[in-house]
Design a protein around this motif. Sequence first.
Motif, PDB file in Angstrom:
ATOM      1  N   LEU A  12      -7.117  -0.360  55.149  1.00 29.26           N
ATOM      2  CA  LEU A  12      -6.187  -1.267  55.839  1.00 29.26           C
ATOM      3  C   LEU A  12      -6.712  -2.669  55.946  1.00 29.26           C
ATOM      4  N   LEU A  13      -7.988  -2.827  56.259  1.00 28.05           N
ATOM      5  CA  LEU A  13      -8.506  -4.145  56.615  1.00 28.05           C
ATOM      6  C   LEU A  13      -9.390  -4.767  55.558  1.00 28.05           C
ATOM      7  N   PRO A  72      -2.931 -12.956  60.610  1.00 26.18           N
ATOM      8  CA  PRO A  72      -3.428 -13.995  59.712  1.00 26.18           C
ATOM      9  C   PRO A  72      -4.092 -15.173  60.429  1.00 26.18           C
ATOM     10  N   PHE A  73      -4.290 -15.074  61.749  1.00 28.20           N
ATOM     11  CA  PHE A  73      -4.932 -16.180  62.465  1.00 28.20           C
ATOM     12  C   PHE A  73      -6.406 -16.309  62.087  1.00 28.20           C
ATOM     13  N   ASN A  74      -7.116 -15.196  62.074  1.00 24.98           N
ATOM     14  CA  ASN A  74      -8.533 -15.237  61.696  1.00 24.98           C
ATOM     15  C   ASN A  74      -8.982 -13.873  61.211  1.00 24.98           C
ATOM     16  N   THR A 229       0.307  -6.873  53.783  1.00 25.65           N
ATOM     17  CA  THR A 229      -0.795  -6.159  53.139  1.00 25.65           C
ATOM     18  C   THR A 229      -0.513  -4.671  53.001  1.00 25.65           C
ATOM     19  N   ASN A 230       0.381  -4.134  53.847  1.00 22.85           N
ATOM     20  CA  ASN A 230       0.639  -2.686  53.869  1.00 22.85           C
ATOM     21  C   ASN A 230       2.141  -2.404  53.837  1.00 22.85           C
ATOM     22  N   ALA A 283       5.988 -14.128  53.693  1.00 26.45           N
ATOM     23  CA  ALA A 283       5.667 -13.073  52.732  1.00 26.45           C
ATOM     24  C   ALA A 283       4.619 -13.516  51.719  1.00 26.45           C
ATOM     25  N   GLU A 284       4.289 -14.807  51.694  1.00 21.86           N
ATOM     26  CA  GLU A 284       3.250 -15.289  50.801  1.00 21.86           C
ATOM     27  C   GLU A 284       1.874 -14.755  51.176  1.00 21.86           C
ATOM     28  N   PHE A 285       1.660 -14.439  52.475  1.00 19.62           N
ATOM     29  CA  PHE A 285       0.327 -14.089  52.931  1.00 19.62           C
ATOM     30  C   PHE A 285      -0.057 -12.676  52.515  1.00 19.62           C
ATOM     31  N   LYS A 286      -1.241 -12.569  51.932  1.00 24.09           N
ATOM     32  CA  LYS A 286      -1.863 -11.287  51.641  1.00 24.09           C
ATOM     33  C   LYS A 286      -3.340 -11.403  52.006  1.00 24.09           C
ATOM     34  N   LEU A 287      -3.880 -10.384  52.642  1.00 23.70           N
ATOM     35  CA  LEU A 287      -5.308 -10.395  52.925  1.00 23.70           C
ATOM     36  C   LEU A 287      -6.088 -10.437  51.605  1.00 23.70           C
ATOM     37  N   PRO A 288      -7.149 -11.205  51.533  1.00 21.71           N
ATOM     38  CA  PRO A 288      -7.932 -11.274  50.297  1.00 21.71           C
ATOM     39  C   PRO A 288      -8.372  -9.884  49.849  1.00 21.71           C
ATOM     40  N   GLY A 289      -8.217  -9.645  48.552  1.00 22.45           N
ATOM     41  CA  GLY A 289      -8.631  -8.362  47.992  1.00 22.45           C
ATOM     42  C   GLY A 289      -7.567  -7.305  48.001  1.00 22.45           C
ATOM     43  N   SER A 290      -6.403  -7.607  48.639  1.00 24.71           N
ATOM     44  CA  SER A 290      -5.339  -6.584  48.701  1.00 24.71           C
ATOM     45  C   SER A 290      -4.505  -6.587  47.446  1.00 24.71           C
TER      46      SER A 290
END
Length: 290
Positions: A12-13, A72-74, A229-230, A283-290
Motif C-alpha cells: 500500500l505505502l 499527498p501532503f507529505n 495509488t490503490n 487523479a494526476e497524483f501517484k505515490l512514487p514507485g506505484s
Amino acid sequence: MRRIVLVALVSLLLGILAACGGAPSTSTAPTNAPAGGGAAVQSTAAPSTATGALPDLGGRQITIAVENAYPPFNYINPETGKGEGWDYDAWNEICRLLNCVPVYQEASWEGMIQAVANGQFDAAADGITITEERAKQVDFSDGYIQVAQRLMARVDETRFSSMDEFVANETLRLGTQTGTTNYETAARLLPEARIQAFEQFPFAVAALINGDVDGVIIDETAGQGYVGTNAEKVKLVGEPISSDQLGFIFPKGSDLVEPVNLALAEMRRSGKLDELAQKYFSAEFKLPGS
C-alpha cells in the motif's frame, strides 16, 4: 496490527512506513525536496491586510514539523529516501518568496500541535484543520485549501453508498486516525464501539483493505491520494460529510504568521496554489514507485 503493517502496508505505502515511528529526522530543503478528473479542492489563501513587497527573512532557517506519513501532503519517496509532497513544495515556494530556508523535521501527528505550541518547531505542515479549539494552543496561517471529509470504502462494497447508510447499519465499523477532526466527526456520528482509531492513516487504510474495518473517514485530499495509488482496492463514496479549511500552525505570537500569509496570498495570485492542487490533489497524483 503487526500483521497489517507487515502484509498490507508494504504494497500500500511503497516504503512509507520506513520513515514513520522513529526518532525525528531532519532534511534541509530546497535541495532535498522535489521541484515544483480529481478531488474537489479549492485554494483559499485569504489576502492579507498588509501591503507592499514581501518581507525578506534574511536566509533564516524555519523548522517545519511533518509527519512523512500523510500522502499527498507529505511522504517518503522510497526510491530516494527523501521527503516529498504538497507540504514540501508549498514551503519551498514560501521560503523562495520570503528568503528563508525550510528545515523539515519528522514528527508524529500525536503531539505535533502541542510540540509547536511549546516552541519545539517554528511551524507544522500536515494538512491541519483550522479549529477554534486548536487556535487556543497555536496560531494559524490563513487557510490555504478548503477540503471535505469523505467516506472511503472497498471497491466491491455493496452494503452502503453514503455516510447515512453506513451509520444506519449497526454491524459496520469505521476506521480513522486519533487526534484528528476526522475522528471527531466519527465520534459525533457513531458510538465509540463502532470506531477503530489508528495512530496513522496508512494503518486505517490498510485495515480497510484487509477487511478489519468497513470504511474510513478521511480528508478528501488525502483520500484521493490513496485512491490514486490503490484504485483497484478503495474508492470514495457518498457526498462530502463536512467542509474544513486547512492551515499551517505556529507557536502563539510567532512573527512568521504575517509573512507566511503574505506568501500564501502571492501564491494564490500567481496560480501556484492551483498548480500544486492539480499536482497533488487530482487523479494526476501517484505515490512514487506505484
